[in-house]
Write a protein that holds these residues in place. Structure first.
Motif, PDB file in Angstrom:
ATOM      1  N   LYS A   1       0.830  -1.213   0.000  1.00  0.00           N
ATOM      2  CA  LYS A   1       0.000   0.000   0.000  1.00  0.00           C
ATOM      3  C   LYS A   1       0.860   1.258   0.000  1.00  0.00           C
ATOM      4  O   LYS A   1       0.579   2.213  -0.720  1.00  0.00           O
ATOM      5  N   LYS A   2       1.926   1.270   0.787  1.00  0.00           N
ATOM      6  CA  LYS A   2       2.804   2.451   0.847  1.00  0.00           C
ATOM      7  C   LYS A   2       3.469   2.710  -0.506  1.00  0.00           C
ATOM      8  O   LYS A   2       3.585   3.850  -0.935  1.00  0.00           O
ATOM      9  N   ILE A   3       3.902   1.644  -1.167  1.00  0.00           N
ATOM     10  CA  ILE A   3       4.543   1.796  -2.480  1.00  0.00           C
ATOM     11  C   ILE A   3       3.539   2.332  -3.492  1.00  0.00           C
ATOM     12  O   ILE A   3       3.837   3.254  -4.252  1.00  0.00           O
ATOM     13  N   LYS A   4       2.344   1.782  -3.498  1.00  0.00           N
ATOM     14  CA  LYS A   4       1.332   2.189  -4.481  1.00  0.00           C
ATOM     15  C   LYS A   4       0.778   3.588  -4.200  1.00  0.00           C
ATOM     16  O   LYS A   4       0.270   4.244  -5.095  1.00  0.00           O
TER      17      LYS A   4
ATOM     18  N   PRO B   1      -7.389 -17.301   0.323  1.00  0.00           N
ATOM     19  CA  PRO B   1      -7.930 -16.599  -0.852  1.00  0.00           C
ATOM     20  C   PRO B   1      -8.290 -15.133  -0.605  1.00  0.00           C
ATOM     21  O   PRO B   1      -8.013 -14.284  -1.456  1.00  0.00           O
ATOM     22  N   SER B   2      -8.854 -14.797   0.547  1.00  0.00           N
ATOM     23  CA  SER B   2      -9.223 -13.396   0.806  1.00  0.00           C
ATOM     24  C   SER B   2      -7.984 -12.514   0.874  1.00  0.00           C
ATOM     25  O   SER B   2      -7.983 -11.382   0.397  1.00  0.00           O
ATOM     26  N   ARG B   3      -6.903 -13.042   1.440  1.00  0.00           N
ATOM     27  CA  ARG B   3      -5.634 -12.306   1.525  1.00  0.00           C
ATOM     28  C   ARG B   3      -5.046 -12.104   0.125  1.00  0.00           C
ATOM     29  O   ARG B   3      -4.588 -11.014  -0.221  1.00  0.00           O
ATOM     30  N   ILE B   4      -5.071 -13.169  -0.666  1.00  0.00           N
ATOM     31  CA  ILE B   4      -4.546 -13.098  -2.036  1.00  0.00           C
ATOM     32  C   ILE B   4      -5.319 -12.054  -2.837  1.00  0.00           C
ATOM     33  O   ILE B   4      -4.730 -11.186  -3.482  1.00  0.00           O
TER      34      ILE B   4
ATOM     35  N   LEU C   1      -3.964  -8.509  -4.572  1.00  0.00           N
ATOM     36  CA  LEU C   1      -4.071  -8.294  -6.018  1.00  0.00           C
ATOM     37  C   LEU C   1      -4.919  -7.056  -6.315  1.00  0.00           C
ATOM     38  O   LEU C   1      -4.600  -6.286  -7.217  1.00  0.00           O
ATOM     39  N   GLU C   2      -5.982  -6.843  -5.542  1.00  0.00           N
ATOM     40  CA  GLU C   2      -6.820  -5.654  -5.735  1.00  0.00           C
ATOM     41  C   GLU C   2      -6.065  -4.368  -5.392  1.00  0.00           C
ATOM     42  O   GLU C   2      -6.307  -3.317  -5.975  1.00  0.00           O
ATOM     43  N   GLU C   3      -5.144  -4.452  -4.446  1.00  0.00           N
ATOM     44  CA  GLU C   3      -4.382  -3.272  -4.031  1.00  0.00           C
ATOM     45  C   GLU C   3      -3.253  -2.953  -5.011  1.00  0.00           C
ATOM     46  O   GLU C   3      -2.643  -1.906  -4.937  1.00  0.00           O
ATOM     47  N   GLY C   4      -2.966  -3.872  -5.966  1.00  0.00           N
ATOM     48  CA  GLY C   4      -1.967  -3.572  -6.986  1.00  0.00           C
ATOM     49  C   GLY C   4      -0.803  -4.539  -7.086  1.00  0.00           C
ATOM     50  O   GLY C   4       0.111  -4.318  -7.875  1.00  0.00           O
ATOM     51  N   ALA C   5      -0.823  -5.622  -6.297  1.00  0.00           N
ATOM     52  CA  ALA C   5       0.247  -6.619  -6.411  1.00  0.00           C
ATOM     53  C   ALA C   5       0.161  -7.293  -7.776  1.00  0.00           C
ATOM     54  O   ALA C   5      -0.927  -7.541  -8.287  1.00  0.00           O
ATOM     55  N   GLU C   6       1.318  -7.558  -8.372  1.00  0.00           N
ATOM     56  CA  GLU C   6       1.359  -8.203  -9.684  1.00  0.00           C
ATOM     57  C   GLU C   6       1.102  -9.702  -9.583  1.00  0.00           C
ATOM     58  O   GLU C   6       0.477 -10.286 -10.462  1.00  0.00           O
ATOM     59  N   GLU C   7       1.625 -10.307  -8.529  1.00  0.00           N
ATOM     60  CA  GLU C   7       1.510 -11.752  -8.343  1.00  0.00           C
ATOM     61  C   GLU C   7       1.445 -12.044  -6.857  1.00  0.00           C
ATOM     62  O   GLU C   7       1.828 -11.219  -6.027  1.00  0.00           O
ATOM     63  N   PHE C   8       0.974 -13.257  -6.526  1.00  0.00           N
ATOM     64  CA  PHE C   8       0.992 -13.749  -5.153  1.00  0.00           C
ATOM     65  C   PHE C   8       1.556 -15.156  -5.216  1.00  0.00           C
ATOM     66  O   PHE C   8       0.931 -16.052  -5.764  1.00  0.00           O
ATOM     67  N   PHE C   9       2.788 -15.348  -4.706  1.00  0.00           N
ATOM     68  CA  PHE C   9       3.444 -16.651  -4.741  1.00  0.00           C
ATOM     69  C   PHE C   9       3.227 -17.370  -3.418  1.00  0.00           C
ATOM     70  O   PHE C   9       3.280 -16.750  -2.358  1.00  0.00           O
ATOM     71  N   LEU C  10       3.025 -18.674  -3.517  1.00  0.00           N
ATOM     72  CA  LEU C  10       2.984 -19.499  -2.314  1.00  0.00           C
ATOM     73  C   LEU C  10       4.375 -20.043  -2.043  1.00  0.00           C
ATOM     74  O   LEU C  10       5.070 -20.473  -2.964  1.00  0.00           O
TER      75      LEU C  10
END
Length: 200
Positions: free
Chosen positions: A88-91, A110-113, A117-126
């Motif tokens: 969030k700070k970066i965006k 899933p809710s965290r992922i 992604l909605e906040e602007g992350a490009e990917e979510f890796f496990l």
């Protein structure tokens, strides 16, 4: 030649776990990235040139741009500032919002992922992160570089437009001044007529 081109990409890896940081660093270096690792979100902000002021709004620090970071990969669960908070700070930062951010976590929530992604992350890796995940970073870095180049082109275009507009305004101003002088001289010029000599 491809390795030289990729070596210019600099990834900031953020994880509070030393073991995970070492693994990510090794995978990134194997993939020909330059890597800086830090153990917290606040240290990542320092590397990026951001600092938190009293109102917790990101403010640009004077050291900004010492290191050009092309992508940030951060753990989600960290003490203090989470990976989501860092995202969030970066965006929210006008100077850094185009830097791609990838979140990673050992928990598949899933809710965290979706939130990341909605906040602007490009990917979510496990976790555990693998070499194949590192290959998925390149398109995001290239997209970030492309956005940066477009922004610079737009800024240059706007500067050129302002200069052209300014010179056009000067030309218009000079033409208007010349016309005014011509009209003024016409008004005071002696006019000869057959009946008399008049000054108009």
């Amino acid at each position: 030649m491809a390795v030289d081109a990729e070596a210019q990409f600099h990834v900031l890896a953020v994880d509070d776990s030393l073991m995970d940081r070492k693994l990510i660093e090794r995978l990134l270096k194997t993939s020909s990235f330059q890597v800086t690792t830090v153990d917290s979100g606040s240290k990542a902000l320092e590397v990026l040139g951001l600092k938190e002021d009293q109102t917790s709004t990101p403010a640009l620090s004077p050291e900004h741009n010492e290191i050009e970071v092309n992508l940030v990969i951060t753990d989600y669960c960290m003490p203090g500032m989470t990976g989501y908070d860092l995202l969030k700070k970066i965006k929210e930062s006008s100077s850094l919002k185009d830097i791609p951010v990838v979140i990673m976590s050992s928990e598949n929530v899933p809710s965290r992922i979706n939130r990341c992604l909605e906040e602007g992350a490009e990917e979510f890796f496990l976790k555990p992160v693998q070499l194949s995940d590192m290959r998925r970073l390149r398109p995001h870095i290239l997209k970030g570089k492309h956005k940066e180049q477009q922004l610079h082109q737009e800024e240059n275009s706007n500067t050129n437009h302002i200069i052209i507009s300014s010179s056009n305004n000067n030309n218009m101003s000079n033409k208007r001044k010349a016309m005014d002088e011509e009209v003024l001289s016409e008004r005071t010029r002696l006019r000869f007529s057959s009946s008399s000599l008049n000054v108009i």
